[in-house]
Write a protein that holds these residues in place. Structure first.
Motif, PDB file in Angstrom:
ATOM      1  N   LEU A 248      21.659  -2.455  -4.712  1.00 22.13           N
ATOM      2  CA  LEU A 248      22.410  -2.873  -3.527  1.00 22.13           C
ATOM      3  C   LEU A 248      21.987  -2.007  -2.350  1.00 22.13           C
ATOM      4  O   LEU A 248      22.153  -0.787  -2.365  1.00 22.13           O
ATOM      5  N   ILE A 249      21.433  -2.652  -1.313  1.00 23.32           N
ATOM      6  CA  ILE A 249      20.879  -1.952  -0.156  1.00 23.32           C
ATOM      7  C   ILE A 249      21.834  -2.085   1.036  1.00 23.32           C
ATOM      8  O   ILE A 249      22.210  -3.202   1.408  1.00 23.32           O
ATOM      9  N   PRO A 250      22.232  -0.978   1.660  1.00 22.00           N
ATOM     10  CA  PRO A 250      23.073  -1.075   2.871  1.00 22.00           C
ATOM     11  C   PRO A 250      22.296  -1.749   4.006  1.00 22.00           C
ATOM     12  O   PRO A 250      21.183  -1.345   4.334  1.00 22.00           O
ATOM     13  N   HIS A 251      22.866  -2.806   4.590  1.00 24.32           N
ATOM     14  CA  HIS A 251      22.210  -3.519   5.686  1.00 24.32           C
ATOM     15  C   HIS A 251      23.237  -4.406   6.363  1.00 24.32           C
ATOM     16  O   HIS A 251      24.263  -4.752   5.767  1.00 24.32           O
ATOM     17  N   ALA A 326      12.961  -5.383   8.146  1.00 23.99           N
ATOM     18  CA  ALA A 326      14.087  -4.487   7.886  1.00 23.99           C
ATOM     19  C   ALA A 326      14.864  -5.065   6.701  1.00 23.99           C
ATOM     20  O   ALA A 326      14.873  -6.284   6.496  1.00 23.99           O
ATOM     21  N   PRO A 327      15.467  -4.200   5.929  1.00 22.29           N
ATOM     22  CA  PRO A 327      15.555  -2.751   6.062  1.00 22.29           C
ATOM     23  C   PRO A 327      14.266  -2.058   5.592  1.00 22.29           C
ATOM     24  O   PRO A 327      13.397  -2.692   5.001  1.00 22.29           O
ATOM     25  N   LYS A 354       6.047  -1.904  -3.694  1.00 23.11           N
ATOM     26  CA  LYS A 354       5.419  -1.698  -2.393  1.00 23.11           C
ATOM     27  C   LYS A 354       6.188  -2.505  -1.350  1.00 23.11           C
ATOM     28  O   LYS A 354       6.970  -3.396  -1.693  1.00 23.11           O
ATOM     29  N   ALA A 355       5.939  -2.199  -0.094  1.00 20.85           N
ATOM     30  CA  ALA A 355       6.584  -2.947   0.989  1.00 20.85           C
ATOM     31  C   ALA A 355       5.592  -3.114   2.128  1.00 20.85           C
ATOM     32  O   ALA A 355       4.712  -2.265   2.348  1.00 20.85           O
ATOM     33  N   THR A 356       5.725  -4.213   2.829  1.00 17.80           N
ATOM     34  CA  THR A 356       4.881  -4.453   3.993  1.00 17.80           C
ATOM     35  C   THR A 356       5.646  -5.319   4.989  1.00 17.80           C
ATOM     36  O   THR A 356       6.712  -5.860   4.666  1.00 17.80           O
ATOM     37  N   THR A 357       5.108  -5.410   6.191  1.00 19.24           N
ATOM     38  CA  THR A 357       5.674  -6.312   7.212  1.00 19.24           C
ATOM     39  C   THR A 357       4.631  -7.361   7.552  1.00 19.24           C
ATOM     40  O   THR A 357       3.481  -7.293   7.107  1.00 19.24           O
ATOM     41  N   THR A 358       5.022  -8.332   8.367  1.00 22.87           N
ATOM     42  CA  THR A 358       4.066  -9.329   8.865  1.00 22.87           C
ATOM     43  C   THR A 358       3.798  -9.127  10.350  1.00 22.87           C
ATOM     44  O   THR A 358       3.440 -10.069  11.057  1.00 22.87           O
ATOM     45  N   GLU A 359       3.972  -7.874  10.804  1.00 23.29           N
ATOM     46  CA  GLU A 359       3.720  -7.528  12.216  1.00 23.29           C
ATOM     47  C   GLU A 359       4.492  -8.446  13.150  1.00 23.29           C
ATOM     48  O   GLU A 359       3.978  -8.916  14.167  1.00 23.29           O
ATOM     49  N   ARG A 366      10.556 -12.373  12.247  1.00 26.93           N
ATOM     50  CA  ARG A 366      11.710 -12.622  13.116  1.00 26.93           C
ATOM     51  C   ARG A 366      13.018 -12.163  12.475  1.00 26.93           C
ATOM     52  O   ARG A 366      14.088 -12.347  13.056  1.00 26.93           O
ATOM     53  N   GLY A 367      12.963 -11.606  11.274  1.00 30.61           N
ATOM     54  CA  GLY A 367      14.168 -11.123  10.601  1.00 30.61           C
ATOM     55  C   GLY A 367      15.030 -12.223  10.041  1.00 30.61           C
ATOM     56  O   GLY A 367      16.232 -12.028   9.822  1.00 30.61           O
ATOM     57  N   GLU A 368      14.433 -13.401   9.784  1.00 30.62           N
ATOM     58  CA  GLU A 368      15.208 -14.524   9.276  1.00 30.62           C
ATOM     59  C   GLU A 368      15.337 -14.511   7.743  1.00 30.62           C
ATOM     60  O   GLU A 368      16.234 -15.153   7.196  1.00 30.62           O
TER      61      GLU A 368
END
Length: 384
Positions: A248-251, A326-327, A354-359, A366-368
């Motif tokens: 469970l991740i705080p967000h 995010a997070p 691992k984690a990555t973003t899509t820039e 867009r955080g959707e």
């Protein structure tokens, strides 16, 4: 000849420390299956044995279920003698009058040994399989001493077969402050004769790490490596909890879906199902079925892992990539790896997160929502 109700009791309550395994040795993988499965299957499938009862240590229930499913068990005691006694009491209460007591550390059990033991019970209250000693025996300290005659010396194995009333009497009469090496010794102590039948080299006991290697070489099934991938996406919404990789991740937002929407566990579940060509998560847990609303995704993952194990497979490694702006995953990476390792019974070194973003591109940018990709590597019995 009177009809007898015959049960088997597998003693599997030990911790197996000398075997060097991270889990009790009876649940460690040997020849493509948890070691306990081999002897359990041999006893369960013998036509003269009505039921198999397994004595386990308290806290080993999950290991037992993962290994052999929903089977009959009794909790053992502090010693092997206590575990056998608990099993005896349970079997007598259920109307059985004969039992084969077997050590889980002897996984490979030929049917002819079972046949010989049961035949011997027609004339004797107890019977054991044994092999004559072939090696030279000698006394020794730092240096070799005198040889000892091996005439009349035998190596005693299990399973050992008994008439239950006599075995119960032997346990009741045994001194509480003494330990017995086996149940045949206890039966002899109250004056009963124990018959010897021909044992088998397949019944060698697994005790040390080298024993696992030798047994694997002798009995191991050819295993082939398979890898498969999984992918999942869920929408982020206000008011939902955010579960990622079983943590469970705080967000300020959570993932929306019919279960707890854990994209990480869903992706690994699909990857595992892919390694055995067992479809996808939706086939096993349809989103249209209301029983999965809000369900813990851990059960989906463990279901897939159980299907792999049921085919004699070994899960070697899983790799998970979480895709989101995010997070931040970094602060939670170790907890996620530990939880996945716990669910799959893998050391944390066999779990990659691992984690990555899509820039900031696309729906994740867009955080959707959050996406996850996973790869699982397993070994499955088969032919290349």
């Amino acid at each position: 000849m009177a009809n007898h109700r015959t049960a088997a009791l597998i003693v599997a309550a030990g911790q197996g420390i000398r075997a060097g395994s991270e889990r009790p040795k009876q649940f460690a993988t040997l020849a493509g299956k948890p070691m306990l499965v081999h002897s359990y299957t041999a006893l369960r499938d013998h036509p003269a044995i009505e039921t198999v009862l397994i004595a386990i240590g308290d806290g080993q229930q999950a290991d037992l279920h993962a290994a052999v499913g929903d089977v009959r068990f009794v909790l053992g005691g502090a010693t092997r003698r206590d575990s056998v006694r608990n099993g005896i009491d349970a079997l007598i209460a259920q109307g059985f009058d004969q039992v084969l007591v077997h050590d889980a550390a002897r996984p490979f059990l030929p049917g002819r040994v079972i046949d010989a033991l049961l035949a011997a019970l027609g004339d004797h209250p107890g019977a054991v399989p044994a092999l004559p000693i072939a090696d030279t025996l000698a006394r020794a300290g730092d240096l070799l001493g005198d040889t000892v005659s091996r005439d009349g010396l035998w190596r005693i194995q299990t399973p050992q077969a008994f008439r239950l009333p006599e075995l119960l009497a032997a346990h009741r009469a045994w001194p509480a402050d003494a330990e017995a090496t086996d149940d045949a010794q206890m039966l002899r102590a109250i004056g009963h004769g124990v018959c010897i039948v021909e044992g088998d080299r397949m019944l060698e006991k697994i005790t040390h790490p080298a024993d696992f290697a030798a047994a694997e070489a002798a009995h191991g099934t050819a295993l082939i490596s398979r890898s498969a991938s999984g992918y999942d996406v869920h929408r982020l919404e206000v008011g939902e909890e955010l579960w990622l990789g079983g943590v469970l991740i705080p967000h300020d937002k959570g993932l929306s879906g019919h279960s707890d929407a854990d994209v990480g566990l869903h992706a690994i579940t699909d990857a595992l199902l892919g390694t055995i060509a067992a479809g996808d998560i939706g086939m096993h847990f349809p989103p249209s079925d209301p029983q999965w609303k809000g369900a813990d995704s851990a059960q989906f993952l463990q279901h897939a892992a159980g299907l792999v194990t049921a085919q004699g497979g070994i899960i070697d490694f899983v790799d998970l990539t979480l895709i989101c702006e995010a997070p931040k995953i970094g602060p939670h990476r170790d907890a996620i790896r530990a939880r996945i390792g716990e669910l799959l019974r893998l050391p944390v070194t066999c779990v990659s997160v691992k984690a990555t973003t899509t820039e900031r591109l696309g729906f994740t940018g867009r955080g959707e929502g959050i996406a996850a990709m996973a790869t699982a590597t397993v070994r499955i019995p088969g032919v290349i």
